[in-house]
Design a protein around this motif. Structure first.
Motif, PDB file in Angstrom:
ATOM      1  N   PRO A 177       0.822  -1.198   0.000  1.00 26.92           N
ATOM      2  CA  PRO A 177       0.000   0.000   0.000  1.00 26.92           C
ATOM      3  C   PRO A 177       0.863   1.257   0.000  1.00 26.92           C
ATOM      4  CG  PRO A 177       0.131  -0.916   2.204  1.00 26.92           C
ATOM      5  CD  PRO A 177       0.824  -1.888   1.313  1.00 26.92           C
ATOM      6  N   ARG A 178       0.296   2.321  -0.484  1.00 26.16           N
ATOM      7  CA  ARG A 178       1.012   3.584  -0.564  1.00 26.16           C
ATOM      8  C   ARG A 178       1.137   4.168   0.835  1.00 26.16           C
ATOM      9  NH1 ARG A 178       1.347   7.570  -4.665  1.00 26.16           N
ATOM     10  NH2 ARG A 178       2.845   9.132  -3.972  1.00 26.16           N
ATOM     11  N   ARG A 179       2.365   4.495   1.237  1.00 23.54           N
ATOM     12  CA  ARG A 179       2.590   4.999   2.594  1.00 23.54           C
ATOM     13  C   ARG A 179       3.019   6.467   2.603  1.00 23.54           C
ATOM     14  NH1 ARG A 179       4.956  -0.194   2.606  1.00 23.54           N
ATOM     15  NH2 ARG A 179       4.007  -1.639   4.080  1.00 23.54           N
ATOM     16  N   ILE A 180       3.733   6.897   1.602  1.00 23.55           N
ATOM     17  CA  ILE A 180       4.376   8.213   1.618  1.00 23.55           C
ATOM     18  C   ILE A 180       3.796   9.099   0.519  1.00 23.55           C
ATOM     19  CG2 ILE A 180       6.568   9.439   1.321  1.00 23.55           C
ATOM     20  CD1 ILE A 180       7.995   7.012   2.419  1.00 23.55           C
ATOM     21  N   SER A 181       3.467  10.325   0.872  1.00 18.68           N
ATOM     22  CA  SER A 181       3.113  11.317  -0.141  1.00 18.68           C
ATOM     23  C   SER A 181       4.390  11.825  -0.793  1.00 18.68           C
ATOM     24  CB  SER A 181       2.353  12.489   0.488  1.00 18.68           C
ATOM     25  OG  SER A 181       1.065  12.088   0.892  1.00 18.68           O
ATOM     26  N   LEU A 182       4.307  12.045  -2.068  1.00 21.46           N
ATOM     27  CA  LEU A 182       5.478  12.435  -2.848  1.00 21.46           C
ATOM     28  C   LEU A 182       5.219  13.795  -3.476  1.00 21.46           C
ATOM     29  CD1 LEU A 182       8.224  11.317  -3.823  1.00 21.46           C
ATOM     30  CD2 LEU A 182       7.034  10.415  -5.812  1.00 21.46           C
ATOM     31  N   VAL A 183       6.175  14.724  -3.282  1.00 20.70           N
ATOM     32  CA  VAL A 183       6.066  16.057  -3.850  1.00 20.70           C
ATOM     33  C   VAL A 183       7.355  16.346  -4.627  1.00 20.70           C
ATOM     34  CG1 VAL A 183       5.613  18.499  -3.406  1.00 20.70           C
ATOM     35  CG2 VAL A 183       4.754  16.767  -1.818  1.00 20.70           C
ATOM     36  N   VAL A 184       7.231  16.735  -5.890  1.00 23.70           N
ATOM     37  CA  VAL A 184       8.417  17.058  -6.680  1.00 23.70           C
ATOM     38  C   VAL A 184       8.198  18.377  -7.408  1.00 23.70           C
ATOM     39  CG1 VAL A 184       9.025  14.633  -7.010  1.00 23.70           C
ATOM     40  CG2 VAL A 184       7.643  15.774  -8.725  1.00 23.70           C
TER      41      VAL A 184
END
Length: 983
Positions: A177-184
């Motif tokens: 499952p997706r655990r981390i929000s990613l910002v780029v």
């Protein structure tokens, strides 16, 4: 916010750092996405448009700040250390891993965090496959972020990211499952056409919010608001705002720099309660940010200029002592100069006291304006200052010494950076570092050989990378300073790499030459011989592989130290079993099933897994399961995670053969999610395709199997390429694409015959026989079966025997009386039961029942058909069940997957059995998609079959076809596809 002044002049116009202006909607989107849970946020825009500023505001929002964002910045270096931005961010947020309860996987992080080595688990074994090594590193770093409680990972300036960092971002986005929000943040104009970043921006992740913002320049009103925020929120005249907007095109950074420059020139005044320009005609604003920065720079004190040059050369954030040391400014003067640069809004200071340019464009403008000689001196000063850092920033040291012209130091640190990347599993970075040093030339021969030995053979699969590397290695071979043995070492690397990328003839030629050049280096010569003994390539016959195997065996026994003999024994056993030689099983007894010394753990584990895989292919399923299960458990216990996953993958393949299909697709999908592990992905994709074909998803199966066939052939994986080609050929037969089935099987059988390894014919020979019979070439099919019998004479492999029995049964069905054909299919079913392979057994029993029916033994045929149907239904082979039901009572369709194929291809003006099925379901009023679902074909195939039926009946519409078919005695399909003899 502290006000800044130009030259610290007391009468200068006060100018503040601007507020975020004109981005309220975008800010709300970012904050909302990051506050709710897993999200991917992409902020793109040209340099100076305000991406970082928007991000700063979003990260300062209480709901976002509470989730503890980790912020990484990608530096504009050509030399980039593996995952450097993320590693540096972690290092700044944490002094060590104490209390994190990391698993054994975290041992892969030792090269990235050498200062943590005492507190990390032991390092796992090195991996030769670049994808496997990189994936293991990604998993380890993701685990570290999880243990740190990282909920948001921010990576700025991703257009400058190294390949490993980009790969990690994709890995994070794809985790389930997706655990981390990613910002780029990134600049689209500086993103390469093939960058992995485009995959991240173009493909929203399942189960996570996806926000993509493209920041535009400010409007005139936004420009006025930005300027006002810099000038105590006092009104800015409309004429002034329009003037700045016209000349800066609304780019926030350009507006800010222009305002500061106008302040420095004393061109800003207040009149009647608002800010205006001093004159409308005489004031100019530089056309570019660079020009504005440089004009401001020229007005600064010399000490301020010097510390700014040092900061520009350092590029990354640095403390005041480092900046002062690089700039060569004494302490008190440096302190004053840095304070003035911060007050002037040129430099910014973060919470940890690190200084950096507020804008990368300003840093670049200052850097480019440094005279060449002075720039080299500053790079040298930066390199020498950073030599004292712990841990040593190897990539930055290589960068500075290269730019500073210190070749010896550059080579030294580049090699160390390559070693670190290699230890981390980042093979691409390792090759790039070492390759750059080799390309510099003028290295002593010993250094050339040492560096060539560090090239991971499996690092490059891209055309450009391997072409450059091959060119470099070939150039090195022409170096007259290399002696014979040194040339042999370089040539061995070249040959092994050529084999890896599929250039087998060229690679074998280089390895053969290397063997003669390495006559005085037995260990290295044995390595080259071992590569030549393995079953790869299409043109090299088995006799050649055997000769090399005999040579390396003799050399290992007589000339190699005892500690290396086990490695080559494992290679010998593996080669013999690949060749179908029973002597491999005798040799396997010399290998312990459990290691007796620590140094033997990896070799013994590899041996157990290789022997288990061979046992599956030979047809010794019980032995295969015992070996693979033991190997999987041992690999996991000793931290050999790639070998553990390979064992689990082979067990999935074994379960396909053994008929343990419940949950198999899910297990295959979970293993396939191991990113950049090509062998695991290919094997699981193969099983996925086999399952899809058995369950009736023919188009899906074809896509998966074609991918495996192409890639396995390119990589020289003989067994996998033949198995996938055979399965794809059966799908093509089921789709009435006979020409493709013939081409696929012809190529596969030609390879078997050329190599002379009949164990490899297990999958492809029956498929080829079926295709030949479907094409009306029964005599050729009989010759193939006879050749198979001669080639496999004396084989003890149950899989080979069962495969040969199937080929004979396929031929018997078109050349022998039905009773003898039924007996041949019974023999085939019995042979498959020995392994066992339930799917093959049931298909053979169904074919036996069909032949019994033709022989007039209806009762026995019916009973056997029902048994086969029940078994196939229990197995989950929906497609075979439907085909069996449709075939009951009339001729079975040519090309039934996995089953027999009979009769000539041509049916003249009569409907083929598959066309008849489609017409009978059409008579029930079903649409093409509905018929496709019932018959487990694609709608496109159904349309083609009905069109052919119309042509044969001389009609042009479905209605006319229905009338014509009913007149011809064709009846609608009944429950379970009751057959109609009319055609």
């Amino acid at each position: 916010m502290e006000r800044s002044t130009a030259h610290d002049a007391p009468d200068a116009v006060p100018v503040r750092v601007p507020r975020l202006v004109g981005r309220r909607a975008e800010l709300e989107q970012v904050v909302g996405a990051l506050s709710r849970g897993p999200a991917t946020v992409l902020v793109e825009g040209e340099a100076g448009v305000g991406k970082s500023r928007l991000l700063q505001e979003a990260l300062g929002a209480p709901a976002v700040r509470a989730r503890g964002p980790l912020v990484a910045v990608c530096p504009p270096f050509e030399e980039a250390l593996t995952l450097g931005p993320v590693v540096d961010a972690v290092r700044q947020s944490r002094t060590g891993p104490a209390g994190l309860e990391l698993t054994a996987l975290a041992g892969a992080l030792r090269p990235l965090f050498p200062e943590w080595a005492h507190a990390l688990p032991p390092a796992p074994e090195p991996l030769h496959d670049a994808g496997a090594a990189r994936h293991r590193l990604f998993r380890a770093l993701a685990e570290l972020l999880d243990r740190l409680g990282t909920e948001i990972l921010v990576v700025e300036d991703v257009h400058w990211a190294d390949d490993a960092t980009l790969g990690f971002l994709l890995f994070v986005a794809a985790r389930r499952p997706r655990r981390i929000s990613l910002v780029v943040t990134y600049r689209p104009e500086e993103t390469a056409a093939g960058s992995p970043l485009l995959r991240l921006s173009a493909r929203p992740a399942v189960g996570a919010a996806h926000v993509r913002l493209c920041l535009a320049p400010l409007t005139v009103a936004g420009t006025a608001a930005l300027v006002s925020s810099m000038l105590d929120d006092e009104h800015v005249s409309d004429a002034f705002a329009r003037f700045l907007h016209l000349r800066t095109e609304g780019l926030p950074l350009a507006v800010e720099e222009s305002v500061r420059l106008l302040r420095d020139r004393s061109d800003l005044v207040r009149a009647r309660g608002e800010w205006v320009r001093r004159t409308l005609e005489d004031i100019s604003v530089p056309p570019t940010i660079r020009d504005a920065v440089l004009e401001r720079f020229a007005r600064l004190d010399p000490d301020v200029q010097e510390v700014l040059r040092a900061a520009a050369v350092l590029t990354e954030p640095a403390d005041d002592r480092l900046v002062a040391r690089v700039g060569g400014i004494p302490g008190p003067r440096a302190t004053a100069a840095l304070a003035a640069a911060v007050r002037g809004g040129v430099l910014a200071e973060d919470a940890s006291g690190q200084l950096r340019f507020r804008h990368v464009l300003a840093a670049r403008a200052v850097y480019d304006a440094i005279p060449a000689g002075r720039r080299r001196a500053l790079h040298l000063a930066a390199g020498r200052a950073l030599e004292d850092a712990v841990p040593a920033p190897l990539a930055r040291l290589a960068h500075h010494f290269r730019a500073g012209g210190d070749t010896a130091r550059w080579c030294r640190y580049a090699e160390r950076a390559g070693d670190l990347a290699l230890a981390s599993g980042d093979h691409r970075t390792a090759v790039a570092m070492v390759h750059g040093v080799l390309d510099a030339g003028a290295l002593p021969a010993a250094d050339v050989v040492r560096l060539c030995g560090k090239f991971p053979v499996f690092a490059f699969s891209g055309h450009r990378g391997r072409t450059d590397l091959v060119r470099t290695l070939r150039t090195l071979l022409d170096d007259a300073s290399l002696d014979t043995a040194e040339r042999g070492l370089v040539r061995q690397q070249l040959g092994r790499m050529l084999l890896h990328v599929g250039q087998y003839d060229a690679g074998a030629a280089e390895l053969e030459r290397a063997v003669s050049e390495l006559a005085d280096r037995p260990l290295e010569a044995a390595t080259a011989m071992s590569a030549l003994s393995r079953l790869s390539g299409a043109s090299c016959p088995v006799a050649v592989h055997r000769r090399w195997l005999e040579r390396v065996t003799a050399l290992a026994r007589t000339a190699l130290p005892a500690e290396h003999r086990l490695t080559f024994l494992v290679e010998r056993v593996t080669a013999l079993l690949e060749l179908g030689d029973p002597a491999g099983w005798e040799a396997a007894r010399e290998i312990p099933e459990a290691p007796t010394a620590a140094r033997d753990v990896l070799d013994v584990t590899r041996a157990v897994l290789n022997i288990g895989d061979a046992a599956m292919r030979w047809g010794y399923h019980d032995e295969a399961r015992r070996r693979l299960t033991a190997g999987r458990d041992a690999a996991g216990a000793h931290g050999h995670l790639r070998l553990r996953d390979m064992a689990a993958t082979t067990l999935v393949h074994l379960d396909w053969h053994a008929g343990a299909w419940d949950g198999l697709a899910e297990r295959a999908a979970a293993l396939a999610a191991i990113d950049e592990e090509p062998l695991i992905q290919l094997d699981t994709c193969l099983v996925t395709g086999l399952l899809a074909a058995a369950r009736g998803a023919q188009d899906t199966a074809a896509d998966s199997l074609a991918r495996v066939a192409d890639e396995a052939r390119r990589r020289g994986i003989l067994d996998m390429s033949l198995e996938s080609a055979a399965a794809l050929a059966r799908v093509r037969l089921a789709q009435d694409r006979l020409d493709e089935a013939l081409a696929l099987t012809e190529e596969g059988m030609r390879l078997v015959v050329r190599k002379g390894v009949w164990l490899a014919a297990t999958e492809i020979a029956p498929a080829r026989t079926e295709a030949l019979v479907a094409a009306g070439r029964a005599a050729e099919a009989a010759r193939l079966a006879a050749a198979f019998a001669r080639g496999a004479h004396g084989s003890v492999a149950p899989a080979t025997r069962a495969s040969l029995a199937t080929c004979r049964a396929v031929v018997a069905e078109v050349r022998q009386p039905p009773s003898r054909a039924a007996a041949a299919w019974a023999d085939a079913a019995t042979a498959w039961e020995v392994l066992p392979r339930p799917y093959a057994v049931l298909l053979a029993r169904a074919a036996q029942a069909r032949c019994l029916a033709r022989a007039g033994r209806r009762k026995a045929a019916t009973a056997l058909t029902e048994t086969a149907r029940a078994g196939l239904r229990e197995l989950g082979a929906a497609y075979a069940v439907s085909r069996l039901a449709a075939a009951t009572g009339h001729e079975a369709s040519p090309g039934d997957p996995g089953g027999p194929v009979r009769g000539p291809r041509g049916y003249g003006d009569q409907l083929s059995p598959r066309e008849l099925e489609a017409v009978r379901h059409m008579l029930n009023g079903l649409t093409n998609p509905e018929i496709a679902r019932v018959l487990c074909r694609s709608p496109k195939t159904i349309a083609a079959q009905l069109k052919s039926a119309m042509r044969k009946h001389g009609v042009t519409s479905r209605t006319a076809l229905a009338v014509s078919a009913l007149r011809a005695g064709i009846t609608p399909a009944g429950p379970a596809g009751d057959a109609d003899p009319g055609a």
